[in-house]
Structure formats: structure tokens, C-alpha cells
Write a protein that holds these residues in place. Structure first.
Motif, short mmCIF file in Angstrom:
data_model
loop_
_atom_site.label_atom_id
_atom_site.label_comp_id
_atom_site.label_asym_id
_atom_site.label_seq_id
_atom_site.Cartn_x
_atom_site.Cartn_y
_atom_site.Cartn_z
N ALA A 1 41.18 42.15 48.02
CA ALA A 1 41.15 43.68 48.01
C ALA A 1 42.33 44.40 47.97
CB ALA A 1 40.10 43.82 49.10
N ARG A 2 43.31 43.93 49.00
CA ARG A 2 44.66 44.69 49.13
C ARG A 2 45.30 44.55 47.95
NH1 ARG A 2 46.34 45.08 54.07
NH2 ARG A 2 45.42 43.30 54.93
N PHE A 3 45.21 43.53 47.47
CA PHE A 3 46.12 43.31 46.13
C PHE A 3 45.49 43.87 44.95
CE2 PHE A 3 46.28 40.88 42.18
CZ PHE A 3 47.72 40.54 42.12
N ALA A 4 44.43 44.25 45.08
CA ALA A 4 43.68 45.25 43.86
C ALA A 4 43.85 46.66 44.25
CB ALA A 4 42.19 44.74 43.80
N GLY A 5 44.58 46.98 45.16
CA GLY A 5 44.91 48.16 45.45
C GLY A 5 43.80 48.86 46.44
N MET A 6 42.84 48.13 47.08
CA MET A 6 42.00 48.79 47.95
C MET A 6 42.60 49.16 49.26
SD MET A 6 38.95 46.37 46.62
CE MET A 6 38.17 46.57 45.17
N ARG B 1 45.51 32.45 42.88
CA ARG B 1 44.60 33.03 42.30
C ARG B 1 43.31 33.17 43.17
NH1 ARG B 1 45.35 28.83 38.38
NH2 ARG B 1 44.12 27.18 39.07
N HIS B 2 43.10 32.18 44.01
CA HIS B 2 42.03 32.28 45.16
C HIS B 2 42.10 33.38 46.20
CE1 HIS B 2 40.57 28.07 43.75
NE2 HIS B 2 40.28 28.81 42.90
N LYS B 3 43.43 33.36 46.50
CA LYS B 3 43.86 34.11 47.59
C LYS B 3 43.95 35.75 47.06
CE LYS B 3 46.92 35.12 51.59
NZ LYS B 3 48.34 34.79 51.89
N HIS B 4 44.58 35.81 46.02
CA HIS B 4 45.00 37.31 45.47
C HIS B 4 44.15 37.69 44.49
CE1 HIS B 4 48.72 36.95 48.18
NE2 HIS B 4 48.11 37.82 48.74
N GLY B 5 44.07 36.71 43.47
CA GLY B 5 43.73 37.04 41.97
C GLY B 5 42.18 37.23 41.84
N LEU B 6 41.29 36.66 42.96
CA LEU B 6 39.93 36.83 42.61
C LEU B 6 38.88 37.08 43.75
CD1 LEU B 6 39.35 33.83 40.00
CD2 LEU B 6 39.27 36.28 39.55
N ASN C 1 34.70 40.84 39.12
CA ASN C 1 36.16 40.68 39.39
C ASN C 1 36.71 41.35 38.18
OD1 ASN C 1 37.14 38.94 41.70
ND2 ASN C 1 35.52 37.53 40.79
N PHE C 2 36.17 41.27 37.14
CA PHE C 2 36.68 41.84 36.01
C PHE C 2 37.30 43.68 36.39
CE2 PHE C 2 34.84 39.13 32.65
CZ PHE C 2 36.06 38.19 32.54
N ILE C 3 36.39 44.15 37.23
CA ILE C 3 36.82 45.67 37.42
C ILE C 3 37.31 45.90 38.92
CG2 ILE C 3 34.94 46.34 36.03
CD1 ILE C 3 33.42 46.93 38.50
N ILE C 4 37.86 44.89 39.33
CA ILE C 4 38.43 45.08 40.68
C ILE C 4 39.51 45.99 41.05
CG2 ILE C 4 40.05 42.92 40.76
CD1 ILE C 4 38.12 42.50 43.44
N HIS C 5 40.19 46.37 39.74
CA HIS C 5 41.13 47.38 39.83
C HIS C 5 40.71 48.98 39.35
CE1 HIS C 5 44.41 44.53 40.46
NE2 HIS C 5 44.06 43.78 39.19
N CYS C 6 39.73 48.74 38.50
CA CYS C 6 39.56 50.10 37.94
C CYS C 6 37.97 50.45 38.46
CB CYS C 6 39.78 50.05 36.49
SG CYS C 6 39.18 48.54 35.72
N TYR C 7 37.43 49.88 39.31
CA TYR C 7 35.90 50.07 39.55
C TYR C 7 35.91 51.72 39.89
CZ TYR C 7 37.55 50.34 44.39
OH TYR C 7 38.04 50.60 45.53
N ASN C 8 37.01 52.23 40.28
CA ASN C 8 36.59 53.62 40.83
C ASN C 8 37.16 54.81 39.79
OD1 ASN C 8 39.37 53.15 40.97
ND2 ASN C 8 39.43 53.95 43.18
N ARG C 9 37.09 54.23 38.51
CA ARG C 9 37.42 55.13 37.40
C ARG C 9 36.47 55.12 36.30
NH1 ARG C 9 43.29 53.50 37.88
NH2 ARG C 9 42.47 51.83 36.42
N GLN D 1 38.79 30.36 35.73
CA GLN D 1 39.20 31.45 36.65
C GLN D 1 40.42 32.20 36.20
OE1 GLN D 1 39.27 29.33 40.29
NE2 GLN D 1 37.25 29.42 40.54
N GLN D 2 41.27 31.23 35.78
CA GLN D 2 42.65 31.79 35.64
C GLN D 2 42.67 32.71 34.17
OE1 GLN D 2 45.13 31.76 37.40
NE2 GLN D 2 47.17 32.10 36.39
N LYS D 3 41.78 32.11 33.40
CA LYS D 3 41.62 32.94 32.01
C LYS D 3 41.00 34.53 32.41
CE LYS D 3 40.44 29.66 28.36
NZ LYS D 3 39.44 29.00 27.75
N ALA D 4 40.10 34.28 33.48
CA ALA D 4 39.43 35.59 33.66
C ALA D 4 40.51 36.79 34.33
CB ALA D 4 38.31 35.45 34.56
#
Lengths: 369, 508, 365
Positions: A235-240, B341-346, B355-363, B408-411
Motif C-alpha cells: 500500500a505504501r509502495f502504491a502511494g497510499m 513482488r509479494h512485499k511491494h508489488g501486490l 491489484n491492477f488499479i492499486i495506484h490509480c484507484y482514486n482517479r 503474478q509478475q505479468k500482472a
């Protein structure tokens, strides 16, 4: 690999718990039909052993009465749990909520309807403050919220008692509570046709359920809370804003408990309380959130179930079944849900298609169909 | 020669999927037999059947010629079958001996006779050349050593047939080399080894025979000496594979990422990155080579905002992002495929679509006024799944945890590439993945370069660096010791620079 | 035990006269009485302390049991109790009995005041008894009998005992542990103070409020604190919390310390044994509050058709409060002093105040 729905597991636990109760009643030489009668009467108001008496809605309303604070504290624990936090501070938040409501009820003069709403808002705010402290310490100092919450439970009780005794008018007859709150602040009974104290406060539980469901399932805020709960680093990594999420989540969780405490003061006690101990609603919330799999629908049903067991206490005793049976059923359900691995194992065994046993953590294969 | 194990016509069905379809696996005694297949080919299922974790839907198993029913792992152990798991099952604060005897403690007057056990462990360790200290604590020994403890655990239980599940995934090149020697020693002492892997190099190096599975089906068993890597790869993937990445001339444009005199402290508050300078331009792939632990992680953390920079500046498209919050860097135009990828990626417990929208969920279009738009999210997930060929059991609703590592990595790659940012920081993009997935990911990275993105590739695998990079920067002890054009360098030169014994700055 | 109680009750009944607003007591001997009344049903609602609290609930219910034994009522069908786990259970439990249609609902404790009022209005024909409350408006609750006790008078007597004993043994302090602050509880405290100081004016009295009637562990630690500070005798008026006071004293006595406890509500002598043979108890005496009399009388009145709402007071004069019949730990001198004090109170020569003197001897906190 098929995941078992946690609510299915809870349901199985409930069934086993009830069967166990019937078995125990039978082997201790009591009549299982009495147990059934007591439960049905608490649920429907219908006495199967006196069918002529018809349906007595008081029992149903009493059940609902008990369910309201329990659903709210269940929501509280579930909400924090969704963010990866364990809010065991429900008792304290419950008490500050009740006290805040008493203050607004006794010290502010407002018209009916607005008055109880103002009390509930104050209670939510007070509960939120009580959740804020452990949240803050958890987020920025990494201090375990469980320890802080437990300490704050006692702090809440003693501070609130001190404030109530010091600042609010105390009832001269008993010297153990405040004077009654003004009529404008009282949550009125939904119907005066029965003696049940079931009051309009139930709307708060419904609003709570909707808010919970909406935040968690529908909003971006809920999305980021869940992400934080599942994997803080990602979550932190995703900027939350992980720290903010932790604090807000504890505050909202606290607000739910605060409202629950206020509902009792405004709808049942109708006076400001001086607490001699915990009411255990906050702790009940933990079981309810657990059995309800920490989602709104689950919490609703778990809350209804546990409140039924609570409200059945009287009827059980009337039918000469120890009310401890109800507690036993609760305990069994909680244990079974806690050790749901056992249930999953049994489910796997009886399922002839043979779901994968969860022996190996690396269950990757078979995923790519 | 007699067979140690014969698994004949094994079929295993799971609801909705046939994991093994009429698979036959025959392992000769005193040989190393490799089981090759991509992730999801059914290797683990087959091994779980052999180890008694699952029952086959049909088929028979023979051990040393005798038909057996292996209904639980204890029976497998009694039959002399031992498994060295990919993820070690060791207790960190116990000693080697204590871990080995766990569950089988030798008793003396009701007390555990540690001394006797330790002697036995030492004996075994010497016999097979494992060189393990019986009294060392697990937390104090290297990963390679821990694996040997796992091997000893099997030997202590008198295992005759040892199954190695992806044993090299966690090892350094030197450790891999030593492991191969250990395997040869085990064969010499009469053991039989089944090696599960998708690394062709290792099969070629150590195995005698190799059985290939693809999508649950038995493809064939081959003699390793007579087959080359390319042929094996084709059997495994089912089509021709190219190890070299097809890629055209690079046309670098304006600098996108500029790192100037960057200093970053590690968790122990010691400088891990020291006055580092590096520029990545649009349309080029800069490979950062180096041995793990030379400051790569800290550098990447400072770039992406997970760690604080203690000195220097980082410019992204000319803007100073040195102290910018993570969110703003991402929004400004940085994508990041993280090392872990398990700790930071997903968020592993989230559905794939989340997981696809984890950066841009609020846009928009994924949310409006703080409320999520499920329809837009679903559509977007479907689009990415199709475009990037992400495979999973229940499509976009799959809980990410249940997906294979490759998918997972592909995602993650899909998510990061699709954000169409200007800078892509890619760390260890293919670790633990099989040939097919590696090929795919490499191709996508080159495609992104060709679209004009600036790409910083951090990898501990020299092959990957050499395959993909246009320019190569070498990091040693937190400093750039080499900056060379790919076409002007080779493995040897890079190796010297990685060791810090050569400095060469020509590709500025 | 039961026999002793029965006898005590019988003798009590013989002398009981109800004051002011109640009917003149019936001069029948309950032992020989034949049950001519019709069979009634009774429901008792406990508070959080539970039916086995060795105190308030247990004693109140005992009165009902006594009546039931005489009238031939069967537990479970004719009379029973409902356990409350929290205050929110009061109203549901009271109304459950009301819906069941029992003839009398009884509850003990001022915590029930609001719930009883509410229930009395919801079920205006339901006869109810509340013990320890006299603050309900009789206009609004004509169907509720409110039974209260002159705790200050009884406490005065045990205060006399405590003061005399401490004085004679050369101690300068005694203690008091209260369950929770309230008007009723203050009467205990007030009477005790006056009793102690009537015989030993220089005596210090330590005071602690457990703020809980159901927390033996709190009682135990408060008692430990007071004993450590030099208290010789502790009077506890704290329900189940007081059980902790007793167990602290027992432990100390077994370790050779010379300490005493004064029990409350019932004769707690048997709870205080410190030896296997049960020859020695650390219960000096007990302040009996005959709540069983109140519930017995109410049940009987319902059966007789003489039940009336309003306040009923049980005082020292009518044996509503006082010391137990048997006091093995008391000396002749002490018993005589108690007798003298009793006479003075009954005759009105001594008027015991219900208000306590502010006392800042709360120790430790």
C-alpha cells in the motif's frame, strides 16, 4: 483451488454449537424441546408449549433491542480488522461514547429529534478520539494497538466516572448516576404497545451497517484501507498514506463503539452512567466480527445471533435451562470459527471432488487454467 | 538398470482442471532425473502425489518395483522418499542438529540426547561432503547451508530417493555449483535424485535423464547428454523459443532520469549509495549490474521514495523529485516493477482486478468523488488480462495469492507498463520465472523502450543485463564502477567491474 | 445451617411489626400455620452479582424460598429467579416475568429503581417488591412495595463492637470497605462511624470505595491496604466484593496475624473459618439486614391478599437490622454494649444520623 466462504464456516459453527447445546440439555436430563421452545419464543414471541397464548411481540423486540449495540460494536471491530488492526478498545470507546452522550443530553438544550442526534454525533466523536490515540501510536511509533487499547479501556472508565461525578448533576436518591436526561434527548420506544425498550436507536445500527458496507466495498477510501490491512508495504509502495489510514480506521472503529454506548444511555438507561465495570459489548464485538467474517452482512447476522442468545437468557431460565447454555453455544461457535482449519479439513474430506488440502503453501499449480 | 520409482499413467483431476493427464515418470536407481516443465505444467501436483499429499485419480505408483499406495507423507518417508522443499521448513533459533532431529529426537533417560544426534549429523555431513556445523544456529548460516540442512534432514531419516523442488531458485552461482557437486556425491553413495526445475542449464549440468511435462501432459523422457538446451526448451514450451531478445538499434532521446551525487543510508545508517551519478534517457535501457547487496536496493528505494535520500538530487523529466512523496512521483511519470513482488508489488489477498488499479484507484475512470466505479475497473482488468496474457483460475476475480509466480509478475508488468509513464524502473523482473514467461517479459520491456520510455533495469543476473541493455552501469559498494555500451563489453569485463577491480567510464 | 436460619426466621417473625404504612403484623406463628392461602407464583430478578452472591440476592431469594417451603411452592414452576448479566437485562427480565403472569416480582438493589418504575408503568396490575429503594413516586408506582432498612442503626451496633474491640486490644484504627457510593451505602458508613466513635472517639476509620459490588479481587486488595495501614477490624458493605475482604483476612489470620472482619447482610460467620475443624472464624460479627424478611413478608402478603404498594421500613426496633443471634467471637462486655446501644436507639435516646461525616482517611490514593 476453491476457497471456502468464511460465512459458510461460520454457519457450520453455529449449527454445531446449537446441536451441542441440544445434546447437552438432553444428557443433563432436561427436555431439549424446552430449549427449542425458549429459543423460538425469544425469536418470535411464540410459545410452542402454550400455543393459545399467541405471539408476544415483546420478546422479538427485546431481541432487536439487544442486537443494536452488538451489531455496532461488531462493526467497530470488523472495521479495524479490515485495516489489519485489532480494536480491543471497544469497551473504552463505548464508555466515552455513553458519557459524551450524557453530557450533550444534560448540558445542551435542543429540540427533540435533533437532541438525540447531537448526542450520537458527540458520542461518535468521543469514540473516535478514543480510537485516535492507539491509532496514532500504532501508525507513527509502531506501538501495539492491543496493549494501548486495553489500557485505554480502564482510563476511559475512570476518567468518565470522574467527569460525570464532577461536572454532571448526580441523582440524589442513589448518588450512583446522574439525574435523568431530559425527555428531548431520550430515544423513544418504537412502540409503547409492549414493555420492550426497543427504541429508535436501531436506526443508528442500520445507518452503521450501510456506512460500513459503503466505505469498505464502494469507496476509494475503503479500497486503500483494505490494501493497508492486507499488505502495508504494498500500500505504501502504491502511494497510499498508510499512517493516515491506520489512524482513520481506528477513529471510525471507535466511533461505531461510541455510538453503541450512547444508544444505551439515550434509549435504555436514560441517565448518565457511572460505570462500575465493563458491559462487555466491546468484547462481544470481537466475537461478532470474527464470526461475521468482518463484513457488513456477516456482522449483521452474527450480531443478530449473539443477541438472540443474550435475549434468550431469560426464557431459558423460565424453562429451567441454565442460561449458561447460551454462553456455551457462543463459546463453541467462537472456538470453531477460530479453529476454522478444522472445519475446512472436514469440508475437504466430505467433498468427494476432493479440494486440495492446504498442506503446502505453494498452491500455485492448477491456477492457470 | 532397476527403477527406483515408477509413476505409471498418473491422472489427477481437480475441480475444473486436470492437473496431470496420463503422466508416466520412471526414475532409474542411482541417477539424477530431472522433471522439467513451466510453472503450471503439473510438476508440483505430481510430486505431491508421490509424497502422499494427494491421491491420484487414476494410475499406479511403484517403489523399487513394488506397487504401493502412498496415502500420507509418513508412508512416503517410510518408503525412503524425502523432499527438499523450495521454501525451507526450518526453525531459525534452533541449531542445525535440533532442526534435523525434530520429530525423531533420540532419547536417553527420557531426555533428548543431542550429543548423539549431533555426532550422527556430523557423520552424515562428512560422508556426503556437506560440511555443516551441527551446532550452528539456522539464523546464523547462509541460505546455501540451510538447504544442506534440509538435505541432511532427509538423509538422517534414511531417505534413498531425494526430491529437490526448485533447489537453485534461492542460491548464488557459487552455491549452485556446490549443490551440483553434492548431488553427484549423493549419487555416488547410492542415492537417487529427482530434480524439479525449469532451468535448463542445471539439467544439462547434473541430470542423466529428463522427463518433460507441459500443461499437465507427459511430453517425453530424454537422455540429457544427447539433447541440447534449445530442444529441451522447445519440448517444455511447445514451440520454438529464442533465448536472445530480438531488438533493434536504440535511439536515445532527452534525459528522463538524472541522478546527481546521490547518497542513501541503509537500515544500519551506513552509506549504501555513495555520491552516485547516473542518467537514463528516453528510448534506452540502462542495465544496472552488480552483485546483490552493493546498494541496488537502496538506490531503487531512493528513486521510488520508499527510502529517504541523504544527499544529492534526483531529477525526473527535469523536476526535482528527491523529497517528493511516493504518490507524486508515480503521478509525475514513474513506473516501478519492484524486486519483491509479494512485499511491494501486490496485495496478495486482493483480487487481480484490484491489484491492477492499486495506484490509480482514486482517479477517474476508476472512481469519482471517492466512490469506486466497478464497471470501469472490470473493463480495465479484462483489457490488461487480454493484452498481457495474464492467466488465472477465475480471471479478474482471482485472488492474486493463488496465481503462479509468472502470472503474478505479468500482472505487475502489465500494470506498470500500461500506466504509460516516461520512466520504468524494473528490478529483477524475471526472478523465479520459467522460460516462456521470461521471454515474454523481456520482449515487453524492449517494446517499451522502442516506444520511447526510459528504462532502468536492475538485475543480479548478468545474462539478463546483457540480453536487454543498451548501456550497462555497474555498481560496486554503492558507487558506479563502470558505464559501458553493451556492444563494447562482455561478461568478463563486467565481472571485473562488479568485483570493483576495474573502472571504466566511457558510455556517458 | 438451614435449621438455624429457620429458627432465626421464626423467632424474627414473631416479633416483627411493620411500621407506618404497612398492615399490622399478623400475630400467627408461621411454624404451626397451615397454608390456607391460595398458591401464588413468584419471580425474583437478580442483579449482576448473581444468586449465589452470599449477600443481597441470595438472602432476598432465601426469604422467598422460606415462604415457598411453608406454602408448598415448587421451585421452577411456582417460583424461580432470573439472572441479570448487566443492567440492560433488568427490564427484559422483569417484563418476562410480567408476561409469564407471576403474582409477585421481586428485585433487590437500588440499581433496579428505574427498571422497576418502567415495568410498574408498563404492567400496572403487576405486584412488585423492590428492596432497598424508597425513592419511587408511590403515585406512579402504586403496585410496587418499596422495602428499606435502617442500615445506619445496624451499622451503629457493629461500629460499637469494632470500636470496643479495637480500644481493648490497643489498636487505633479500624476500616470500612464500601461497594459503591449511594444514598443507601452512605447509611452503612454513617452508622458505623457514629458507632465506633461513640465508644472510642480517638479511633481512626479508614474508608475505601471499591466502586463495584462484584469484584472480590478489588475487595481483597483494598483490605490488604487497610490492614497494612494498621486497621484492626474491617467492616465491609460491599456484597460479593466483600468476599475478597474476608479471604484477605483469612489469609492473614492463617499466617498468625490478628485481624477481623465484620460481615454484612447475612451472618457471614461460616464464611470466615480459618481452620479445617471450623472452630475459629475471622468474622467478628455481621450487620444483618433482613432482606429475607422483606421478601418473605411481601410473598405472604400477596398470598393473603394484603399486599400494598408504598414504602415499608424495617428498623432495629422491629429486627429488620441487627446482629446475628449467635456471636461466638463477641465478649460479654461487647454484647452488653450492643444491648445498651440497641435500647437507646429503639427508645429514641440515640438518633443515628444517615449522613456520614466527611472523612479523608482514604489511604494510599
Amino acid at each position: 483451488m476453491k476457497k471456502h466462504n468464511p460465512l459458510v464456516i461460520s454457519l457450520i459453527a453455529v449449527v454445531i454449537g446449537l446441536l451441542f447445546a441440544f445434546g447437552l440439555v438432553a444428557i443433563t436430563g432436561r427436555n431439549p424441546f424446552d430449549l427449542l421452545t425458549a429459543l423460538v419464543r425469544s425469536m418470535t414471541g411464540f410459545n410452542m408449549q402454550k400455543p393459545d397464548a399467541g405471539i408476544n411481540p415483546m420478546f422479538v423486540l427485546n431481541w432487536f433491542k439487544y442486537s443494536v449495540p452488538m451489531i455496532l460494536t461488531g462493526l467497530s471491530v470488523a472495521f479495524a480488522y479490515r485495516t489489519g488492526l485489532f480494536n480491543i478498545g471497544g469497551e473504552g470507546q463505548f464508555i466515552v461514547g455513553g458519557t459524551a452522550a450524557a453530557f450533550v443530553a444534560l448540558c445542551v438544550d435542543l429540540p427533540p429529534i435533533i437532541h438525540p442526534i447531537a448526542c450520537l454525533l458527540a458520542a461518535a466523536a468521543a469514540g473516535a478520539v478514543w480510537g485516535f490515540l492507539p491509532g496514532l501510536l500504532k501508525a507513527y511509533r509502531g506501538i501495539n494497538e492491543v496493549v494501548i487499547c486495553i489500557m485505554l479501556n480502564y482510563s476511559a472508565m475512570y476518567i468518565c466516572n470522574m467527569l460525570t461525578r464532577g461536572l454532571l448533576p448526580i441523582d440524589p436518591n442513589t448518588n450512583a448516576r446522574t439525574i435523568s436526561i431530559p425527555d428531548s434527548a431520550v430515544l423513544k420506544q418504537v412502540t409503547t404497545a409492549t414493555a420492550s425498550q426497543f427504541n429508535w436507536g436501531f436506526l443508528a445500527a442500520i445507518v452503521g451497517l450501510v456506512i460500513f458496507w459503503f466505505i469498505i466495498e464502494k469507496t476509494t477510501f475503503g479500497f486503500s484501507l483494505k490494501a493497508t490491512g492486507f499488505n502495508k508495504e504494498a500500500a505504501r509502495f502504491a502511494g497510499m498514506k498508510v499512517e493516515r489510514n491506520i489512524i482513520l480506521s481506528m477513529m471510525i472503529s471507535g466511533a461505531f463503539c461510541g455510538v453503541a454506548g450512547a444508544l444505551l444511555v439515550l434509549g435504555e438507561y436514560k441517565y448518565g452512567r457511572i460505570y462500575t465495570g465493563f458491559d462487555n459489548y466491546g468484547f462481544d464485538g470481537i466475537s461478532i466480527a470474527l464470526v461475521g467474517a468482518a463484513n457488513a452482512v456477516g456482522v449483521f447476522f452474527a450480531g443478530m445471533l449473539f443477541s438472540l442468545l443474550k435475549s434468550a437468557s431469560g426464557n431459558l431460565q423460565i424453562f429451567q435451562i441454565p442460561s449458561e447454555i447460551a454462553e456455551l453455544v457462543q463459546a463453541i461457535i467462537i472456538y470453531l470459527v477460530a479453529i476454522q482449519y478444522a472445519i475446512i479439513l472436514v469440508l475437504d474430506k466430505i467433498d468427494f471432488k476432493g479440494f486440495k488440502k492446504k498442506r503446502e503453501p505453494k498452491s500455485i499449480e492448477g491456477g492457470d487454467a | 538398470m532397476a527403477y527406483a520409482i515408477e509413476m505409471l499413467n498418473i491422472t489427477k483431476d481437480f475441480p475444473g482442471i486436470r492437473a496431470n493427464d496420463n503422466v508416466t515418470l520412471k526414475i532409474k536407481e542411482q541417477t539424477v532425473h530431472a522433471l522439467l516443465g513451466e510453472n503450471g505444467a503439473g510438476k508440483s501436483t505430481l510430486m505431491s502425489i508421490l509424497f502422499g499429499l494427494y491421491q491420484p485419480t487414476s494410475g499406479t505408483i511403484k517403489v523399487r518395483g513394488k506397487e504401493v499406495v502412498i496415502s500420507d507423507p509418513n508412508i512416503a518417508t517410510e518408503l525412503g522418499i524425502g523432499m527438499v522443499h523450495q521454501h525451507f521448513k526450518l526453525i531459525d533459533c534452533f541449531t542445525v542438529t535440533e532442526n534435523i532431529i525434530l520429530g525423531l529426537e533420540p532419547k536417553k533417560f527420557g531426555m533428548i540426547d543431542i550429543k548423539k544426534a549431533a555426532e550422527r549429523v556430523k557423520e552424515l555431513s562428512e560422508l556426503y561432503g556437506l560440511n555443516v556445523d551441527p551446532y550452528a544456529k539456522i539464523q546464523d548460516i547462509s541460505v546455501g547451508m540451510q538447504q544442506r540442512v534440509e538435505i541432511l534432514k532427509m538423509l538422517y531419516r534414511n531417505a534413498e530417493i531425494l526430491i529437490f523442488d526448485e533447489p537453485t531458485a534461492v542460491l548464488t552461482p557459487q552455491e549452485i555449483h556446490e549443490l551440483m557437486n553434492i548431488m553427484r556425491g549423493l549419487i555416488k553413495e547410492g542415492k537417487t535424485i529427482l530434480l524439479i526445475t525449469h532451468k535448463l542449464k542445471e539439467i544439462k549440468e547434473v541430470a542423466d535423464e529428463c522427463t518433460v511435462l507441459r500443461k499437465g501432459k507427459y511430453i517425453g523422457t530424454i537422455d540429457v547428454k544427447e539433447t541440447d538446451e534449445k530442444q529441451m526448451a522447445e519440448m517444455m514450451v511447445g514451440r520454438e523459443v529464442s533465448f536472445a531478445v530480438e531488438k533493434g538499434e536504440c535511439h536515445p532521446g532527452k534525459p528522463v532520469l538524472e541522478i546527481k551525487d546521490l547518497t542513501v543510508m541503509n537500515v544500519k545508517k551506513l552509506p549504501a549509495v555513495k555520491n552516485l551519478n547516473l542518467t537514463v534517457r528516453a528510448g534506452e535501457i540502462v542495465g544496472l549490474a552488480g552483485i546483490d547487496g552493493n546498494g541496488q536496493t537502496e538506490l531503487v528505494y531512493a528513486l521510488t521514495g520508499l527510502a529517504k535520500a541523504h544527499g544529492g538530487t534526483i531529477l525526473l523529466k527535469g523536476q526535482d523529485i528527491t523529497h517528493m512523496p511516493i504518490k507524486k512521483r508515480l503521478d509525475l511519470g514513474m513506473s516501478h516493477v519492484p524486486e519483491d513482488r509479494h512485499k511491494h508489488g501486490l496485495v496478495l489477498d486482493f483480487a487481480l482486478k484490484d491489484n491492477f488499479i492499486i495506484h490509480c484507484y482514486n482517479r477517474p475512470p476508476f472512481s469519482e468523488h471517492g466512490v469506486l466505479k466497478p464497471k470501469a475497473i472490470d473493463e480495465y482488468a479484462d483489457k490488461l488480462i487480454e493484452q498481457f496474457d495474464v492467466r488465472s483460475g477465475q480471471g479478474k476475480e482471482t485472488i492474486t495469492r493463488s496465481m503462479s509466480g509468472g502470472n503474478q509478475q505479468k500482472a505487475i508488468i502489465a500494470r506498470e507498463i500500461d500506466r504509460s509513464t516516461d520512466l520504468l524502473v524494473v528490478v529483477q523482473p524475471t526472478r523465479g520465472l520459467d522460460v516462456g514467461a521470461i521471454e515474454y517479459i523481456h520482449t515487453r520491456i524492449v517494446e517499451e523502450r522502442d516506444k520511447g520510455k526510459a528504462i532502468l533495469l536492475v538485475s543480479f543476473e548478468l545474462d539478463e543485463i546483457l540480453n536487454l541493455s543498451d548501456r550497462i552501469a555497474v555498481i560496486h559498494d554503492g558507487e558506479i564502477t563502470g558505464l559501458v555500451w553493451r556492444k563494447d563489453t562482455d561478461e568478463n569485463e563486467l565481472g571485473l567491474m562488479m568485483a570493483g577491480s576495474l573502472k571504466k567510464m566511457e558510455a556517458l | 445451617m438451614k435449621k438455624v436460619l429457620k429458627m432465626a426466621l421464626a423467632s424474627l417473625m414473631a416479633v416483627t411489626t411493620l411500621t407506618a404504612c404497612s398492615q399490622p403484623a399478623e400475630e400467627e406463628n408461621p411454624g404451626t400455620e397451615t397454608p390456607t392461602e391460595e398458591k401464588i407464583s413468584i419471580g425474583f430478578v437478580t442483579d449482576m452479582g448473581g444468586i449465589n452472591d452470599h449477600s443481597f440476592n441470595e438472602t432476598s431469594y432465601k426469604g422467598i424460598q422460606e415462604y415457598a417451603a411453608e406454602a408448598g411452592l415448587v421451585e421452577g414452576t411456582d417460583y424461580s429467579y432470573l439472572q441479570s448479566d448487566s443492567e440492560t437485562d433488568y427490564m427484559p427480565n422483569l417484563s418476562t416475568y410480567a408476561e409469564e403472569g407471576v403474582d409477585l416480582i421481586a428485585a433487590a438493589g437500588f440499581l433496579f429503581a428505574d427498571a422497576i418504575t418502567e415495568a410498574a408503568q408498563a404492567y400496572p396490575d403487576q405486584k412488585m417488591l423492590i428492596i432497598d429503594v424508597d425513592s419511587l413516586d408511590p403515585e406512579m408506582t402504586p403496585n410496587v412495595q418499596q422495602a428499606v432498612f435502617a442500615e445506619h442503626e445496624g451499622s451503629y451496633l457493629v461500629g460499637v463492637v469494632a470500636g470496643l474491640r479495637a480500644k481493648n486490644e490497643g489498636y487505633d484504627a479500624v476500616g470500612f470497605v464500601m461497594g459503591q457510593e449511594s444514598v443507601t451505602m452512605e447509611k452503612f458508613w454513617a452508622g458505623y462511624q457514629q458507632g465506633v466513635w461513640s465508644v472510642y472517639p480517638e479511633c481512626q476509620i479508614y474508608y475505601d470505595n471499591a466502586n463495584n459490588f462484584a469484584a472480590p479481587e478489588v475487595g481483597k486488595s483494598l483490605a490488604g491496604k487497610q490492614y497494612n495501614s494498621g486497621a484492626y477490624i474491617i467492616f465491609h458493605a460491599a456484597g460479593a466484593t466483600g468476599n475478597g475482604v474476608i479471604s484477605e483476612a483469612q489469609e492473614r489470620a492463617m499466617n498468625g496475624e490478628d485481624v477481623w472482619v465484620i460481615g454484612v447482610d447475612t451472618d457471614q460467620y461460616a464464611q470466615g473459618y480459618v481452620d479445617e475443624a471450623q472452630t475459629k472464624s475471622i468474622i467478628l460479627t455481621s450487620m444483618m439486614k433482613r432482606v429475607d424478611t422483606a421478601s418473605y413478608n411481601a410473598a405472604k402478603a400477596v398470598a393473603d391478599g394484603t399486599f400494598e404498594g408504598g414504602v415499608v421500613r424495617y428498623t432495629l426496633a422491629d429486627n429488620g437490622v441487627g446482629l446475628p443471634e449467635e456471636n461466638p467471637n463477641l465478649t460479654e462486655e461487647e454484647l452488653a454494649a450492643v444491648e445498651e446501644a440497641t435500647q437507646k436507639i429503639v427508645s429514641g435516646e440515640v438518633v443515628v444520623s444517615e449522613t456520614a461525616v466527611n472523612n479523608d482517611l482514604t489511604i494510599g490514593d
